[in-house]
Structures are given as structure tokens and as C-alpha cells.
Write a protein that holds these residues in place. Structure first.
Motif, PDB file in Angstrom:
ATOM      1  N   ILE A  63      -2.836  -5.564  -3.234  1.00 50.85           N
ATOM      2  CA  ILE A  63      -1.934  -6.590  -2.694  1.00 50.85           C
ATOM      3  C   ILE A  63      -2.790  -7.709  -2.102  1.00 50.85           C
ATOM      4  O   ILE A  63      -3.674  -7.446  -1.280  1.00 50.85           O
ATOM      5  CB  ILE A  63      -0.989  -6.025  -1.620  1.00 50.85           C
ATOM      6  N   PHE A  64      -2.530  -8.932  -2.542  1.00 47.86           N
ATOM      7  CA  PHE A  64      -3.193 -10.078  -1.941  1.00 47.86           C
ATOM      8  C   PHE A  64      -2.272 -10.658  -0.873  1.00 47.86           C
ATOM      9  O   PHE A  64      -1.074 -10.843  -1.099  1.00 47.86           O
ATOM     10  CB  PHE A  64      -3.507 -11.140  -2.989  1.00 47.86           C
ATOM     11  N   ARG A  65      -2.844 -10.926   0.270  1.00 45.12           N
ATOM     12  CA  ARG A  65      -2.037 -11.348   1.422  1.00 45.12           C
ATOM     13  C   ARG A  65      -2.642 -12.620   2.021  1.00 45.12           C
ATOM     14  O   ARG A  65      -3.849 -12.678   2.285  1.00 45.12           O
ATOM     15  CB  ARG A  65      -2.001 -10.228   2.456  1.00 45.12           C
ATOM     16  N   ALA A  66      -1.808 -13.624   2.242  1.00 49.62           N
ATOM     17  CA  ALA A  66      -2.213 -14.848   2.937  1.00 49.62           C
ATOM     18  C   ALA A  66      -1.346 -14.987   4.186  1.00 49.62           C
ATOM     19  O   ALA A  66      -0.112 -14.945   4.090  1.00 49.62           O
ATOM     20  CB  ALA A  66      -2.054 -16.069   2.038  1.00 49.62           C
ATOM     21  N   VAL A  67      -1.981 -15.130   5.336  1.00 53.76           N
ATOM     22  CA  VAL A  67      -1.262 -15.196   6.613  1.00 53.76           C
ATOM     23  C   VAL A  67      -1.647 -16.487   7.336  1.00 53.76           C
ATOM     24  O   VAL A  67      -2.822 -16.754   7.565  1.00 53.76           O
ATOM     25  CB  VAL A  67      -1.579 -13.981   7.504  1.00 53.76           C
ATOM     26  N   VAL A  68      -0.641 -17.267   7.683  1.00 50.91           N
ATOM     27  CA  VAL A  68      -0.850 -18.506   8.437  1.00 50.91           C
ATOM     28  C   VAL A  68      -0.189 -18.357   9.795  1.00 50.91           C
ATOM     29  O   VAL A  68       0.969 -17.916   9.894  1.00 50.91           O
ATOM     30  CB  VAL A  68      -0.239 -19.716   7.689  1.00 50.91           C
ATOM     31  N   THR A  69      -0.899 -18.690  10.843  1.00 52.68           N
ATOM     32  CA  THR A  69      -0.340 -18.674  12.201  1.00 52.68           C
ATOM     33  C   THR A  69      -0.322 -20.092  12.756  1.00 52.68           C
ATOM     34  O   THR A  69      -1.305 -20.829  12.611  1.00 52.68           O
ATOM     35  CB  THR A  69      -1.149 -17.762  13.136  1.00 52.68           C
ATOM     36  N   LEU A  70       0.788 -20.462  13.365  1.00 55.01           N
ATOM     37  CA  LEU A  70       0.949 -21.788  13.943  1.00 55.01           C
ATOM     38  C   LEU A  70       1.399 -21.666  15.388  1.00 55.01           C
ATOM     39  O   LEU A  70       2.230 -20.823  15.713  1.00 55.01           O
ATOM     40  CB  LEU A  70       1.998 -22.603  13.164  1.00 55.01           C
ATOM     41  N   SER A  71       0.861 -22.512  16.249  1.00 60.21           N
ATOM     42  CA  SER A  71       1.352 -22.598  17.616  1.00 60.21           C
ATOM     43  C   SER A  71       2.389 -23.717  17.671  1.00 60.21           C
ATOM     44  O   SER A  71       2.141 -24.817  17.167  1.00 60.21           O
ATOM     45  CB  SER A  71       0.200 -22.925  18.582  1.00 60.21           C
ATOM     46  N   PHE A  72       3.544 -23.416  18.260  1.00 62.78           N
ATOM     47  CA  PHE A  72       4.588 -24.447  18.297  1.00 62.78           C
ATOM     48  C   PHE A  72       5.100 -24.627  19.721  1.00 62.78           C
ATOM     49  O   PHE A  72       4.896 -23.792  20.603  1.00 62.78           O
ATOM     50  CB  PHE A  72       5.742 -24.080  17.350  1.00 62.78           C
ATOM     51  N   GLU A  73       5.764 -25.751  19.920  1.00 63.87           N
ATOM     52  CA  GLU A  73       6.395 -26.049  21.204  1.00 63.87           C
ATOM     53  C   GLU A  73       7.877 -26.302  20.973  1.00 63.87           C
ATOM     54  O   GLU A  73       8.254 -26.930  19.982  1.00 63.87           O
ATOM     55  CB  GLU A  73       5.738 -27.291  21.837  1.00 63.87           C
ATOM     56  N   ASN A 127      11.974 -12.030   4.474  1.00 64.17           N
ATOM     57  CA  ASN A 127      12.262 -11.545   5.825  1.00 64.17           C
ATOM     58  C   ASN A 127      11.968 -12.701   6.766  1.00 64.17           C
ATOM     59  O   ASN A 127      10.824 -12.940   7.129  1.00 64.17           O
ATOM     60  CB  ASN A 127      11.405 -10.316   6.147  1.00 64.17           C
ATOM     61  N   ILE A 128      13.008 -13.438   7.126  1.00 66.23           N
ATOM     62  CA  ILE A 128      12.818 -14.722   7.800  1.00 66.23           C
ATOM     63  C   ILE A 128      13.507 -14.745   9.158  1.00 66.23           C
ATOM     64  O   ILE A 128      14.686 -14.434   9.270  1.00 66.23           O
ATOM     65  CB  ILE A 128      13.336 -15.879   6.928  1.00 66.23           C
ATOM     66  N   GLU A 129      12.729 -15.093  10.149  1.00 69.10           N
ATOM     67  CA  GLU A 129      13.246 -15.352  11.501  1.00 69.10           C
ATOM     68  C   GLU A 129      12.557 -16.623  11.990  1.00 69.10           C
ATOM     69  O   GLU A 129      11.404 -16.589  12.433  1.00 69.10           O
ATOM     70  CB  GLU A 129      12.939 -14.188  12.446  1.00 69.10           C
ATOM     71  N   PHE A 130      13.248 -17.727  11.896  1.00 76.55           N
ATOM     72  CA  PHE A 130      12.631 -19.020  12.167  1.00 76.55           C
ATOM     73  C   PHE A 130      13.184 -19.613  13.457  1.00 76.55           C
ATOM     74  O   PHE A 130      14.399 -19.700  13.631  1.00 76.55           O
ATOM     75  CB  PHE A 130      12.892 -19.980  11.001  1.00 76.55           C
ATOM     76  N   PRO A 131      12.300 -20.028  14.364  1.00 74.73           N
ATOM     77  CA  PRO A 131      12.773 -20.627  15.623  1.00 74.73           C
ATOM     78  C   PRO A 131      13.343 -22.017  15.382  1.00 74.73           C
ATOM     79  O   PRO A 131      12.813 -22.798  14.601  1.00 74.73           O
ATOM     80  CB  PRO A 131      11.502 -20.689  16.479  1.00 74.73           C
ATOM     81  N   ARG A 132      14.422 -22.337  16.046  1.00 73.86           N
ATOM     82  CA  ARG A 132      15.050 -23.648  15.908  1.00 73.86           C
ATOM     83  C   ARG A 132      14.455 -24.624  16.918  1.00 73.86           C
ATOM     84  O   ARG A 132      13.962 -24.239  17.977  1.00 73.86           O
ATOM     85  CB  ARG A 132      16.565 -23.532  16.127  1.00 73.86           C
ATOM     86  N   SER A 133      14.502 -25.892  16.574  1.00 77.56           N
ATOM     87  CA  SER A 133      14.096 -26.994  17.460  1.00 77.56           C
ATOM     88  C   SER A 133      12.657 -26.830  17.949  1.00 77.56           C
ATOM     89  O   SER A 133      12.398 -26.571  19.119  1.00 77.56           O
ATOM     90  CB  SER A 133      15.045 -27.079  18.666  1.00 77.56           C
ATOM     91  N   THR A 134      11.717 -26.964  17.021  1.00 80.69           N
ATOM     92  CA  THR A 134      10.295 -26.908  17.365  1.00 80.69           C
ATOM     93  C   THR A 134       9.626 -28.213  16.936  1.00 80.69           C
ATOM     94  O   THR A 134      10.230 -29.053  16.271  1.00 80.69           O
ATOM     95  CB  THR A 134       9.595 -25.726  16.669  1.00 80.69           C
ATOM     96  N   ASN A 135       8.355 -28.356  17.320  1.00 82.69           N
ATOM     97  CA  ASN A 135       7.603 -29.561  16.948  1.00 82.69           C
ATOM     98  C   ASN A 135       6.955 -29.450  15.575  1.00 82.69           C
ATOM     99  O   ASN A 135       6.215 -30.344  15.165  1.00 82.69           O
ATOM    100  CB  ASN A 135       6.521 -29.838  17.993  1.00 82.69           C
ATOM    101  N   ILE A 136       7.213 -28.364  14.844  1.00 84.26           N
ATOM    102  CA  ILE A 136       6.635 -28.192  13.508  1.00 84.26           C
ATOM    103  C   ILE A 136       7.399 -29.080  12.531  1.00 84.26           C
ATOM    104  O   ILE A 136       8.610 -28.957  12.381  1.00 84.26           O
ATOM    105  CB  ILE A 136       6.695 -26.724  13.065  1.00 84.26           C
ATOM    106  N   GLN A 137       6.685 -29.967  11.858  1.00 84.55           N
ATOM    107  CA  GLN A 137       7.299 -30.928  10.958  1.00 84.55           C
ATOM    108  C   GLN A 137       7.653 -30.297   9.609  1.00 84.55           C
ATOM    109  O   GLN A 137       6.939 -29.414   9.122  1.00 84.55           O
ATOM    110  CB  GLN A 137       6.362 -32.115  10.727  1.00 84.55           C
ATOM    111  N   SER A 138       8.740 -30.778   9.017  1.00 85.91           N
ATOM    112  CA  SER A 138       9.180 -30.265   7.718  1.00 85.91           C
ATOM    113  C   SER A 138       8.107 -30.429   6.651  1.00 85.91           C
ATOM    114  O   SER A 138       7.879 -29.536   5.836  1.00 85.91           O
ATOM    115  CB  SER A 138      10.456 -30.981   7.272  1.00 85.91           C
ATOM    116  N   VAL A 139       7.435 -31.583   6.654  1.00 78.70           N
ATOM    117  CA  VAL A 139       6.447 -31.856   5.613  1.00 78.70           C
ATOM    118  C   VAL A 139       5.295 -30.858   5.678  1.00 78.70           C
ATOM    119  O   VAL A 139       4.740 -30.465   4.645  1.00 78.70           O
ATOM    120  CB  VAL A 139       5.927 -33.304   5.728  1.00 78.70           C
TER     121      VAL A 139
END
Length: 429
Positions: A415-425, A310-322
Motif C-alpha cells: 500500500i502506498f500512502r501519502a499523508v498531508v498535515t495542515l495547520s488551520f485557524e 472517510n471525510i470529516e472536514f472542519p467548517r469555516s477555516t482559513n484553508i483556501q479552496s484552491v
């Protein structure tokens, strides 16, 4: 003979000194454990030290006993490193004693009385309480600065050490109360040793940090190489398939001409399997991330593991591919590794990537029949080689911290759940 209020004061000041020393060891070594139990044991240790204070025992031995108490508490409740704990608490005790001397001598100079240097006098007790309040203030500022600016905590500690050296030097120039030159020289030397110890500890911590970064980079490169090889194999298989497509069409046509529909259907089914590996696509919009996700889906499919996206990814952010590859690669690898030996109803992985305002939330869930093993608040790898594995979540955390992010894990309802939150610009494309 000590009065009741002196005994009570000794109990509280000893308790604060032990508790704050333990807090220093826990904070600088990033330890987690039972803080309530540690507080109770600290109170018991303070009571024991206070009882010893009623007897004519030299301060040197009292300090040694207190150091042993703090190290034992840190080791048995937090599994702290003994050598690092001994280093920290030893110089902590020297720093506390230095400031008690500076404050008591300073008050003696102000009030022109050497009674402030008598450890049994009310003036000395007042100086000790001022030092304890000073220590509580540093601890409070350290907690606050840790939340806002992690580089401020060492500066506060270094500033207190420099102030202690200046205080000892200033006392060496006074003539109001009698203080032996040997005593002043000893405290000046100790204050300089404290500064050297702080410098050494910061350099050692920087070295350990750089070593961890190197290991994380090595792990990340290994993951990228593994994913690259997987994708290379998948696309090579499909390239061969498309290259031979005309031949496959001829075979199917031959079967159909002879009404061999069963053979034709079976032949087509064999062709569909490798194609599905590339057509079950979860498009994020980043080529490297897309390849990674789809390679993991292909691996899961080969192991009869259900994958939901279930993917909704914002385009053109400062989050690097690596960084996205490091986060998603480690989380998905951990999930796939965890369910290798699980039964059918637990063989699933769900990947969710959602945007919430200027936050990106990445959630990976997998079936888990039993709660994962934890030690000191950290998840333990189930692999035999503990030295080469267990870096996955550390790599995720390192990548997340570059975007003021966090990683949280929980186990609930199998259910094991891992959640990562990132702030982006947002950035211009």
C-alpha cells in the motif's frame, strides 16, 4: 618539521573544514543521501590533505585539491550540480582562508607578534581552531534558524561575510605587525567578492524559486481545467438525462404494460449508471472541493477502481479552496495513475480527511504491487515525459507549506500512502 600535535591538529581542522564545506553544499542545494558514507569519505580526504601538509606544497594547490574532494563527494553521493557545487565550495574556501588570516593577524596585533602569521606556529594553529569553532557555531545557528525561520540562514552567512570585510579593512589601518599592502588589498578584494557571490547566489535562488512557482501554478491551472472539463461532461450528461426523463418514463411504462419486465429492468439499469456518477457524493462543504472529489470518484468508477472515503472536514477555516484542490487533485491523480496497470486486488483508492484539534490530516492510499522508484529521497514519476510530470508532490508541498504543513509518503504491505498535515485557524463564517 611538524610535531605530532600539529599533525593531529591539522587532521581535525582539515576534517572540519571539508565536512562543513560539504554540509554547506548539501544544505544550500537541498540534497539528500548517505550522510554516514559522506562523513567517512570526508575523514579519508582530511587524512590525505594532512599528509600533503607535511610536504612543502603551496597552499593554493592544497586548496584546489580540497575543492576537488568536496565536489566529487557531493556529486557521487548526492548527485549535486557540479557548477553550483564548484561555485559554493570555491567561495567557501576563500571565506575560510579570509577568516583564518583575520584571526591570526588580529591575535598578532593583540599580542604584538607576527609569529601568528606563520602557518606552522602554535599561534596560527590557535587562530585556526577559533575559526573552526566559529564555523561550527554558524552551522548550529543555521540548523536552528532553518527550523524556526528560514529567512534567517542567509542573514547569518551574509553577516559573517560583512564582518570579514570590516575585519580586513580594520587590519589595513594597523601598524603593530608588518603586513604587506598587497596582501591586505588582496584580502579586501576577496571579501568584497564573497559579498557579491552571496548576493548573486540569493538572486539566482530567488529566480529559481519564482520559476518553480510559475511551473506549479501552470500545473495547478492545468489540473483545474482538466477537472472542470470532467465535471462539465458529467453534469452535461446528467442534464440531458433529466431533460429526457419524461421520455424515459414513457418507455419504461410501455415495457411494464406489456409485462416486459426484463427489458424494463435493463433500460432502468442503463439509466442508473450516469446517475450514480453524481450521487456517489462525498460532501466536504466546499463546492470546488466537492466537485473535484466526485469527479475523481466518477473517473475511478469508469476504470473499475474501488474508492473509499472517510471525510470529516472542519467548517469555516482559513484553508483556501484552491490549495485544497491542488492537494487533493494531485494526490488522487497520482493514486489513479499508479494503479492503472495493477491487478484487481490492488485497484483501490482510499481517501481520508480528518480533523485533529487544529490540524487537518489528508491521507490518500492506493494499492501498489511494487515499491515506487526513488532517487535521492524523491519519488520518481513513471511517465515517459520527465520534464512535464513529477510536479504533483511539489505542488502539494508548496500548498501545504502555506499552512505550516508537511507531506509524508510511505510504502508498506503493498500500500502506498501519502499523508498531508495542515495547520488551520477558525474564521467567522
Amino acid at each position: 618539521m611538524m610535531t605530532w600535535y600539529q599533525i593531529l591538529s591539522f587532521f581535525f581542522t582539515n576534517g572540519l573544514r571539508i565536512f562543513l564545506g560539504l554540509y554547506l553544499v548539501i544544505t544550500l542545494q537541498h540534497l539528500t543521501g548517505n550522510r554516514k558514507k559522506a562523513s567517512v569519505i570526508s575523514v579519508c580526504a582530511a587524512a590525505f590533505i594532512t599528509v600533503l601538509s607535511c610536504f612543502p606544497i603551496q597552499q593554493f594547490y592544497m586548496t584546489g585539491i580540497e575543492i576537488i574532494f568536496v565536489i566529487l563527494i557531493a556529486y557521487y553521493l548526492y548527485t549535486a550540480q557540479l557548477r553550483v557545487s564548484l561555485f559554493l565550495i570555491f567561495f567557501y574556501e576563500i571565506a575560510v582562508a579570509l577568516w583564518e588570516f583575520i584571526l591570526s593577524a588580529g591575535l598578532g596585533v593583540i599580542f604584538q607578534s607576527d609569529r601568528f602569521l606563520d602557518m606552522r606556529s602554535n599561534g596560527y594553529i590557535a587562530a585556526v581552531w577559533i575559526v573552526r569553532l566559529f564555523m561550527l557555531g554558524i552551522a548550529f545557528l543555521t540548523v536552528k534558524s532553518h527550523k524556526r525561520n528560514k529567512n534567517l540562514s542567509p542573514r547569518i552567512i551574509a553577516g559573517a561575510a560583512i564582518a570579514g570585510l570590516l575585519g580586513a579593512v580594520l587590519l589595513s589601518g594597523q601598524n603593530t605587525i608588518p603586513i604587506s599592502d598587497d596582501q591586505l588589498t588582496t584580502w579586501i578584494i576577496f571579501s568584497m567578492l564573497i559579498l557579491v557571490a552571496i548576493l548573486f547566489f540569493n538572486l539566482n535562488r530567488q529566480y529559481e524559486m519564482e520559476k518553480k512557482i510559475m511551473l506549479l501554478e501552470k500545473e495547478k491551472n492545468a489540473l483545474l481545467e482538466h477537472d472542470y472539463q470532467t465535471l462539465k461532461n458529467v453534469y452535461a450528461a446528467n442534464a440531458k438525462l433529466f431533460h429526457d426523463f419524461q421520455n424515459h418514463i414513457d418507455v419504461v411504462y410501455h415495457y411494464l404494460l406489456k409485462n416486459h419486465t426484463t427489458e424494463a429492468a435493463h433500460y432502468i439499469e442503463n439509466l442508473r449508471s450516469p446517475i450514480q456518477e453524481i450521487t456517489q457524493t462525498a460532501w466536504v462543504g466546499d463546492e470546488a472541493v466537492d466537485y473535484l472529489i466526485n469527479s475523481k470518484i466518477a473517473i475511478a468508477a469508469s476504470q473499475n477502481i474501488q474508492v473509499g472515503t472517510n471525510i470529516e472536514f472542519p467548517r469555516s477555516t482559513n484553508i483556501q479552496s484552491v490549495d485544497l484542490v491542488a492537494i487533493l487533485g494531485n494526490l488522487l491523480d497520482n493514486a489513479l495513475e499508479a494503479i492503472k496497470k495493477e491487478k484487481d486486488r490492488f485497484r483501490f483508492v482510499n481517501l481520508t480527511i480528518r480533523r485533529i484539534n487544529d490540524m487537518l490530516v489528508i491521507k490518500v492510499e492506493n494499492g501498489c504491487s511494487a515499491a515506487p522508484t526513488e532517487m535521492n529521497g524523491s519519488l520518481q514519476t513513471s511517465k515517459a515525459d520527465k520534464t512535464l510530470h513529477g510536479w504533483g508532490l511539489r505542488s502539494v508541498r508548496a500548498a501545504a507549506e502555506r499552512y505550516d504543513g508537511t507531506i509524508e509518503t510511505e510504502y508498506n504491505n503493498q500500500i502506498f500512502r501519502a499523508v498531508v498535515t495542515l495547520s488551520f485557524e477558525a474564521v467567522k463564517a
